[in-house]
Design a protein around this motif. Sequence first.
Motif, PDB file in Angstrom:
ATOM      1  N   GLY A 146       0.778  -1.231   0.000  1.00 54.50           N
ATOM      2  CA  GLY A 146       0.000   0.000   0.000  1.00 54.50           C
ATOM      3  C   GLY A 146       0.809   1.280   0.000  1.00 54.50           C
ATOM      4  N   SER A 147       2.084   1.209  -0.331  1.00 55.84           N
ATOM      5  CA  SER A 147       2.932   2.398  -0.307  1.00 55.84           C
ATOM      6  C   SER A 147       3.373   2.753  -1.718  1.00 55.84           C
ATOM      7  CB  SER A 147       4.171   2.158   0.565  1.00 55.84           C
ATOM      8  OG  SER A 147       5.147   3.154   0.348  1.00 55.84           O
ATOM      9  N   ALA A 148       2.941   3.895  -2.213  1.00 59.17           N
ATOM     10  CA  ALA A 148       3.376   4.338  -3.536  1.00 59.17           C
ATOM     11  C   ALA A 148       4.882   4.545  -3.571  1.00 59.17           C
ATOM     12  CB  ALA A 148       2.653   5.634  -3.923  1.00 59.17           C
ATOM     13  N   ALA A 172       6.733  -4.467 -18.094  1.00 59.79           N
ATOM     14  CA  ALA A 172       6.056  -4.292 -16.813  1.00 59.79           C
ATOM     15  C   ALA A 172       5.781  -2.787 -16.703  1.00 59.79           C
ATOM     16  CB  ALA A 172       6.936  -4.770 -15.664  1.00 59.79           C
ATOM     17  N   PRO A 173       4.808  -2.382 -15.907  1.00 57.14           N
ATOM     18  CA  PRO A 173       3.983  -3.156 -14.988  1.00 57.14           C
ATOM     19  C   PRO A 173       2.677  -3.642 -15.619  1.00 57.14           C
ATOM     20  CG  PRO A 173       3.549  -0.838 -14.659  1.00 57.14           C
ATOM     21  CD  PRO A 173       4.612  -0.924 -15.736  1.00 57.14           C
ATOM     22  N   SER A 174       2.029  -4.552 -14.909  1.00 52.71           N
ATOM     23  CA  SER A 174       0.700  -4.999 -15.301  1.00 52.71           C
ATOM     24  C   SER A 174      -0.326  -3.995 -14.789  1.00 52.71           C
ATOM     25  CB  SER A 174       0.407  -6.380 -14.716  1.00 52.71           C
ATOM     26  OG  SER A 174      -0.958  -6.688 -14.841  1.00 52.71           O
ATOM     27  N   ALA A 175      -1.149  -3.494 -15.716  1.00 51.67           N
ATOM     28  CA  ALA A 175      -2.230  -2.578 -15.353  1.00 51.67           C
ATOM     29  C   ALA A 175      -3.561  -3.307 -15.254  1.00 51.67           C
ATOM     30  CB  ALA A 175      -2.325  -1.446 -16.373  1.00 51.67           C
ATOM     31  N   ASP A 176      -3.520  -4.627 -15.254  1.00 51.49           N
ATOM     32  CA  ASP A 176      -4.740  -5.428 -15.202  1.00 51.49           C
ATOM     33  C   ASP A 176      -5.332  -5.394 -13.799  1.00 51.49           C
ATOM     34  OD1 ASP A 176      -4.337  -6.496 -17.920  1.00 51.49           O
ATOM     35  OD2 ASP A 176      -2.629  -7.510 -17.012  1.00 51.49           O
ATOM     36  N   VAL A 177      -6.615  -5.127 -13.731  1.00 52.24           N
ATOM     37  CA  VAL A 177      -7.326  -5.127 -12.455  1.00 52.24           C
ATOM     38  C   VAL A 177      -7.838  -6.548 -12.217  1.00 52.24           C
ATOM     39  CG1 VAL A 177      -9.225  -4.137 -11.140  1.00 52.24           C
ATOM     40  CG2 VAL A 177      -7.970  -2.713 -12.774  1.00 52.24           C
ATOM     41  N   ASN A 178      -7.413  -7.170 -11.131  1.00 51.89           N
ATOM     42  CA  ASN A 178      -7.709  -8.582 -10.909  1.00 51.89           C
ATOM     43  C   ASN A 178      -9.148  -8.759 -10.422  1.00 51.89           C
ATOM     44  OD1 ASN A 178      -6.643 -11.274 -11.043  1.00 51.89           O
ATOM     45  ND2 ASN A 178      -6.816 -11.338  -8.817  1.00 51.89           N
ATOM     46  N   VAL A 179     -10.077  -8.597 -11.345  1.00 50.65           N
ATOM     47  CA  VAL A 179     -11.495  -8.693 -11.028  1.00 50.65           C
ATOM     48  C   VAL A 179     -11.885 -10.120 -10.686  1.00 50.65           C
ATOM     49  CG1 VAL A 179     -13.820  -8.309 -11.938  1.00 50.65           C
ATOM     50  CG2 VAL A 179     -11.970  -6.730 -12.523  1.00 50.65           C
ATOM     51  N   VAL A 202       0.433   1.544 -10.744  1.00 50.49           N
ATOM     52  CA  VAL A 202       0.951   1.610 -12.112  1.00 50.49           C
ATOM     53  C   VAL A 202       1.680   2.929 -12.333  1.00 50.49           C
ATOM     54  CG1 VAL A 202       0.244   1.814 -14.532  1.00 50.49           C
ATOM     55  CG2 VAL A 202      -0.687  -0.023 -13.109  1.00 50.49           C
ATOM     56  N   THR A 203       1.076   4.010 -11.895  1.00 50.10           N
ATOM     57  CA  THR A 203       1.704   5.322 -12.055  1.00 50.10           C
ATOM     58  C   THR A 203       3.043   5.377 -11.332  1.00 50.10           C
ATOM     59  OG1 THR A 203      -0.448   6.422 -12.261  1.00 50.10           O
ATOM     60  CG2 THR A 203       1.421   7.789 -11.623  1.00 50.10           C
ATOM     61  N   ALA A 204       3.080   4.857 -10.115  1.00 46.89           N
ATOM     62  CA  ALA A 204       4.322   4.881  -9.343  1.00 46.89           C
ATOM     63  C   ALA A 204       5.404   4.035 -10.010  1.00 46.89           C
ATOM     64  CB  ALA A 204       4.064   4.383  -7.918  1.00 46.89           C
ATOM     65  N   GLN A 205       5.024   2.868 -10.546  1.00 41.97           N
ATOM     66  CA  GLN A 205       6.027   2.032 -11.221  1.00 41.97           C
ATOM     67  C   GLN A 205       6.576   2.722 -12.466  1.00 41.97           C
ATOM     68  OE1 GLN A 205       6.067  -2.272 -11.324  1.00 41.97           O
ATOM     69  NE2 GLN A 205       7.036  -1.553  -9.441  1.00 41.97           N
ATOM     70  N   ILE A 206       5.713   3.326 -13.238  1.00 45.17           N
ATOM     71  CA  ILE A 206       6.180   4.040 -14.430  1.00 45.17           C
ATOM     72  C   ILE A 206       7.181   5.118 -14.034  1.00 45.17           C
ATOM     73  CG2 ILE A 206       5.448   5.612 -16.280  1.00 45.17           C
ATOM     74  CD1 ILE A 206       2.806   3.975 -16.350  1.00 45.17           C
ATOM     75  N   GLU A 207       6.878   5.847 -12.968  1.00 44.32           N
ATOM     76  CA  GLU A 207       7.796   6.902 -12.516  1.00 44.32           C
ATOM     77  C   GLU A 207       9.135   6.306 -12.088  1.00 44.32           C
ATOM     78  OE1 GLU A 207       5.437   8.547  -9.428  1.00 44.32           O
ATOM     79  OE2 GLU A 207       4.287   9.863 -10.764  1.00 44.32           O
ATOM     80  N   GLY A 208       9.098   5.162 -11.409  1.00 41.36           N
ATOM     81  CA  GLY A 208      10.342   4.541 -10.973  1.00 41.36           C
ATOM     82  C   GLY A 208      11.201   4.073 -12.134  1.00 41.36           C
ATOM     83  N   ARG A 254      -5.620   4.637 -18.447  1.00 39.41           N
ATOM     84  CA  ARG A 254      -5.742   6.094 -18.533  1.00 39.41           C
ATOM     85  C   ARG A 254      -4.703   6.769 -17.641  1.00 39.41           C
ATOM     86  NH1 ARG A 254     -10.310   7.874 -21.145  1.00 39.41           N
ATOM     87  NH2 ARG A 254     -12.031   6.376 -21.396  1.00 39.41           N
ATOM     88  N   ALA A 255      -4.526   6.234 -16.443  1.00 38.49           N
ATOM     89  CA  ALA A 255      -3.534   6.811 -15.532  1.00 38.49           C
ATOM     90  C   ALA A 255      -2.129   6.688 -16.110  1.00 38.49           C
ATOM     91  CB  ALA A 255      -3.612   6.110 -14.173  1.00 38.49           C
ATOM     92  N   ALA A 256      -1.822   5.534 -16.711  1.00 41.29           N
ATOM     93  CA  ALA A 256      -0.504   5.342 -17.314  1.00 41.29           C
ATOM     94  C   ALA A 256      -0.275   6.329 -18.454  1.00 41.29           C
ATOM     95  CB  ALA A 256      -0.380   3.906 -17.823  1.00 41.29           C
ATOM     96  N   LEU A 257      -1.279   6.500 -19.279  1.00 37.17           N
ATOM     97  CA  LEU A 257      -1.133   7.416 -20.409  1.00 37.17           C
ATOM     98  C   LEU A 257      -1.024   8.858 -19.930  1.00 37.17           C
ATOM     99  CD1 LEU A 257      -3.673   5.710 -22.815  1.00 37.17           C
ATOM    100  CD2 LEU A 257      -1.191   5.730 -23.029  1.00 37.17           C
ATOM    101  N   ALA A 258      -1.656   9.172 -18.806  1.00 36.78           N
ATOM    102  CA  ALA A 258      -1.551  10.529 -18.266  1.00 36.78           C
ATOM    103  C   ALA A 258      -0.126  10.835 -17.808  1.00 36.78           C
ATOM    104  CB  ALA A 258      -2.522  10.706 -17.100  1.00 36.78           C
ATOM    105  N   THR A 259       0.637   9.793 -17.460  1.00 31.97           N
ATOM    106  CA  THR A 259       2.036  10.008 -17.079  1.00 31.97           C
ATOM    107  C   THR A 259       2.947  10.115 -18.299  1.00 31.97           C
ATOM    108  OG1 THR A 259       2.697   7.675 -17.009  1.00 31.97           O
ATOM    109  CG2 THR A 259       1.652   8.580 -15.042  1.00 31.97           C
TER     110      THR A 259
END
Length: 593
Positions: A146-148, A172-179, A202-208, A254-259
Amino acid sequence: MPHDSRSAQEETGGPGPHDHHLQKLLSRMTLEEKVGQLFVLHVYGHHATEPDAADIELNERELGVRTAADAVAKYRPGGLIYFGWAHNTRDPQQLAALSNDVQRAAADGAPGIPLLLSVDQEHGVVARIGAPATLLPGAMALGAGGSADDVREAARIAGTELRALGIYQNYAPSADVNVNPANPVIGVRSFGAGPEAVSACVTAQIEGYRDAGVAPAVKHFPGHGDTATDSHSALPYIHHTRAQWEELDAPPFRAALATGVDVVMTAHIVVPALDPALDPATLSYPVVTGILREELGHDGVVVTDSLSMRGVRTKYGDDRVAVLALKAGVDQLLHPPQPELARDAILRAVREGELTEARIDESVLRILRLKEKLGLFEQAYTTAAAVTATVGSEAHRVAADRIAERTTTLLRNEGDLLPLSPGTHGRLLVLGADPVSPSGTTGPPTSVLAAALTELGFTATASGTGTEPSPGTVEKALAEAASGHDAVLVTTYDVTPGDPQHSLVTALTAIPGGPPVVIVSVRTPNDVTLLPGVAAALAAYSWTDVELRAAARVIAGRVRPTGRLPVPVPSPDDPGTVLHPVGHGLSYPPDGV
């Protein structure tokens, strides 16, 4: 004008302010060289020019060449992907040397464009590069933490080590929501079941990864989280409505593309609500161009998931798959099973007018832009010194241990059994599943857990019983458990009702006056619901050393468990009934440590 015949400038909005030199480079390339840039191939062997005899045989059979350098010379690919099973990843210095040698092979012939070297290094249950490289918790474990900041730091460490190995692209990363908790292909590779939480990770991983100078590829568009079929072996269907897709699957993308993420990977899935033609998303113009490019605005690289997977090969032959992927709007063709057949099919499609050279140019220009952004035209090589200083460094390993500690989730703790102390539970027996390390370089899990507990002051004995213990193995384990042990720990791996693991743990809990039983689930956290007799249960989300060492420290009370379930755990009898909701996780009282 047909959609595949627009010029590169029309597709990309004209050359950017720094594109003129790339356009000039493109204009000097032959059609064959351009088509080569679309391919990301696998090769066999640990050495670019002197692989083992068995790898030469495999290269000849699948690629028509003897070595990695020969493959680069023949196909002039845009990139290569490394795999452990292809014997590319023996150790860090060897891998860095391989990277340098294939880059030299690319530079030695026309068009002399550097390779974009890549790997599928998600960490957790998918890791192609193993120790002594730093191994990190996987996606669901990070979601439990739970820590970005931890998610970002894990990606920064992973990316920094990849770049030192000459690898500039990570799938990576996987942006799949495990429904779907029963999802056989994503599962713990997802950050969780909530679109908002997955989006943040996902956003945090892209930044890293971006901080490390490596291009992440967010996957698997349009979302692979609600399927009970493995796309490696069949073609899954996802029956979300368009509204459900917008609510559940789309937010992380959408969040990934926003980054400004540079690369999106497609999924070999059918979503009828997005394409009534029932084509796999990888081959779907409405999905790739209509939604990803035009609606969501992605003008970066689109890469296929591996074209060797059955999910994309069920409807069309390997020659048509390559052509249809390009017509859909894809740029990079990853790991085609018959690259010569695919290459020739694309060249034929251009000659016959099904594809235009302008359409090929669109994709090549995007790939060249990415290579330039990553600095490959200036410096495509690494050094032995960079590997020594970076890969598996003490700072990285310490950080990985601390991150893993914050992911371990305590799901049950009857009678406050945990934490154990050497004074009251000094003799421990560690049984259970010993799945093979995802990178092939660590484990077995029961031995790692026992060794970690021994270092913490216990006397812990490992006796791996496997995922399918025989009746004889169960009988031996029961005898060992009853012979003076103070507690029994069992690593469990996707337990199902009545399977041999279930029988083993149930029998252990039924020993009259026997020791308490603790399970550590090393894949999905659902095992706890099938084993009501165990006194305590932890979720580690993977069986790599870093997560097992963290579980040992939690069991011993060296750290308090703070992980929280990122997915609901349903009843095994009624999947609609949630026994442990998202956010569930126990800890120890302040005086329990």
